[in-house]
Design a protein around this motif. Structure first.
Motif, PDB file in Angstrom:
ATOM      1  N   ASN A   1       0.819  -1.211   0.000  1.00 10.74           N
ATOM      2  CA  ASN A   1       0.000   0.000   0.000  1.00 10.74           C
ATOM      3  C   ASN A   1       0.856   1.266   0.000  1.00 10.74           C
ATOM      4  O   ASN A   1       0.390   2.343   0.382  1.00 10.74           O
ATOM      5  N   ILE A   2       2.112   1.146  -0.416  1.00 10.66           N
ATOM      6  CA  ILE A   2       3.003   2.299  -0.465  1.00 10.66           C
ATOM      7  C   ILE A   2       2.418   3.364  -1.397  1.00 10.66           C
ATOM      8  O   ILE A   2       1.929   3.045  -2.485  1.00 10.66           O
ATOM      9  N   PRO A   3       2.428   4.641  -1.020  1.00  4.29           N
ATOM     10  CA  PRO A   3       1.913   5.694  -1.906  1.00  4.29           C
ATOM     11  C   PRO A   3       2.743   5.797  -3.184  1.00  4.29           C
ATOM     12  O   PRO A   3       3.969   5.804  -3.130  1.00  4.29           O
ATOM     13  N   VAL A   4       2.051   5.887  -4.322  1.00  6.62           N
ATOM     14  CA  VAL A   4       2.725   5.965  -5.620  1.00  6.62           C
ATOM     15  C   VAL A   4       2.154   7.128  -6.427  1.00  6.62           C
ATOM     16  O   VAL A   4       0.930   7.249  -6.572  1.00  6.62           O
ATOM     17  N   ILE A   5       3.048   7.966  -6.935  1.00  6.50           N
ATOM     18  CA  ILE A   5       2.674   9.024  -7.862  1.00  6.50           C
ATOM     19  C   ILE A   5       3.157   8.621  -9.252  1.00  6.50           C
ATOM     20  O   ILE A   5       4.345   8.398  -9.460  1.00  6.50           O
TER      21      ILE A   5
ATOM     22  N   THR B   1      -6.524   4.959 -16.352  1.00  7.78           N
ATOM     23  CA  THR B   1      -5.738   3.721 -16.341  1.00  7.78           C
ATOM     24  C   THR B   1      -4.717   3.736 -15.208  1.00  7.78           C
ATOM     25  O   THR B   1      -4.570   2.749 -14.477  1.00  7.78           O
ATOM     26  N   GLY B   2      -4.012   4.846 -15.058  1.00 10.57           N
ATOM     27  CA  GLY B   2      -3.018   4.944 -14.001  1.00 10.57           C
ATOM     28  C   GLY B   2      -3.625   4.818 -12.623  1.00 10.57           C
ATOM     29  O   GLY B   2      -3.129   4.075 -11.760  1.00 10.57           O
ATOM     30  N   LEU B   3      -4.734   5.521 -12.387  1.00 13.52           N
ATOM     31  CA  LEU B   3      -5.381   5.479 -11.084  1.00 13.52           C
ATOM     32  C   LEU B   3      -6.016   4.122 -10.811  1.00 13.52           C
ATOM     33  O   LEU B   3      -5.932   3.593  -9.701  1.00 13.52           O
ATOM     34  N   ASP B   4      -6.647   3.536 -11.830  1.00 14.27           N
ATOM     35  CA  ASP B   4      -7.267   2.220 -11.655  1.00 14.27           C
ATOM     36  C   ASP B   4      -6.227   1.120 -11.459  1.00 14.27           C
ATOM     37  O   ASP B   4      -6.548   0.055 -10.927  1.00 14.27           O
ATOM     38  N   SER B   5      -5.003   1.365 -11.893  1.00 18.72           N
ATOM     39  CA  SER B   5      -3.931   0.376 -11.697  1.00 18.72           C
ATOM     40  C   SER B   5      -3.353   0.445 -10.288  1.00 18.72           C
ATOM     41  O   SER B   5      -2.546  -0.407  -9.919  1.00 18.72           O
ATOM     42  N   GLY B   6      -3.778   1.444  -9.512  1.00 16.65           N
ATOM     43  CA  GLY B   6      -3.353   1.505  -8.122  1.00 16.65           C
ATOM     44  C   GLY B   6      -2.564   2.727  -7.733  1.00 16.65           C
ATOM     45  O   GLY B   6      -2.103   2.839  -6.602  1.00 16.65           O
TER      46      GLY B   6
END
Length: 227
Positions: free
Chosen positions: A74-78, A91-96
């Motif tokens: 669950n590490i934050p990813v930008i 796509t980017g947001l739905d990928s996590g």
């Protein structure tokens, strides 16, 4: 204690510019130039946040992100990319991804987004939530209801996690969009309603409902037992 950031970017000039700026802000930065090495680093060391370019050699940023989420991290990813179409952002947001920033950007905007994500991570240290026979584990990325596993998409998982962080608190659609989809989301406004409907269907029990609609206000996670 200095926060640690994994910076994954193959363009050297941008990589070293960002490292310099982040170091100036007292972040400890690990540099990485391709997707394969990023996965190796993430498996061998813990970071507070990842800045991940979409287009990378060997493995794309989206591939790295999806594998990271499948592993339960669950590490934050930008996500950082020149792709600016709404479909790409979705796509980017739905990928996590927790957030999405489009090149070119001002360093102040990136720093602000980093501060928001680190603040959220600091105030939300729990790995597991339990509420009325509903359990969500962030480390294992597993949800169970009445001891039965529930299969959720990444977005549904994030949405349920947000509701569990705010039990009995009415949250508006705008608050949900900002917290779950990110402040830069520009898709359809009914995205929240659609995902809430899907989540309700997956959490269905004959004797109770978990997510209630507060007319003109938003939604709330509160068990309502059917008579």
């Amino acid at each position: 204690m200095s926060k640690t950031i994994l910076l994954v970017e193959d363009e050297e000039s941008l990589q070293f510019y960002l490292k310099s700026e982040l170091s100036f802000e007292n972040y400890t930065v690990t540099q990485c130039f391709n997707g394969k090495n990023a996965l190796d680093l993430l498996e061998s060391k813990t970071y507070d946040l990842v800045i991940l370019d979409w287009m990378l050699p060997e493995r794309s940023g989206i591939d790295v992100l999806r594998r990271l989420r499948r592993q339960g991290s669950n590490i934050p990813v930008i996500i950082m990319t020149a792709r600016s179409e709404v479909d790409d952002k979705v796509t980017g947001l739905d990928s996590g991804a927790n957030d999405y920033i489009t090149k070119p950007f001002e360093i102040e905007e990136l720093l602000a987004r980093i501060r928001v994500l680190l603040r959220v991570a600091k105030t939300n240290p729990k790995d597991e939530y339990s509420y009325n026979d509903l359990i969500l584990n962030r480390k294992t990325h597993r949800v169970t209801l009445m001891n039965q596993s529930i299969l959720l998409t990444q977005r549904e998982f994030d949405l349920l996690n947000y509701f569990l962080e705010n039990i009995d608190v009415v949250v508006s659609r705008d608050e949900i969009l900002d917290s779950v989809w990110g402040i830069d989301f520009s898709g359809q406004y009914n995205t929240v309603d659609v995902n809430v409907r899907h989540l309700r269907q997956k959490l269905y029990l004959p004797d109770r409902s978990y997510i209630q609609t507060e007319r003109s206000l938003g939604y709330v996670l509160r068990v309502d037992f059917n008579e």
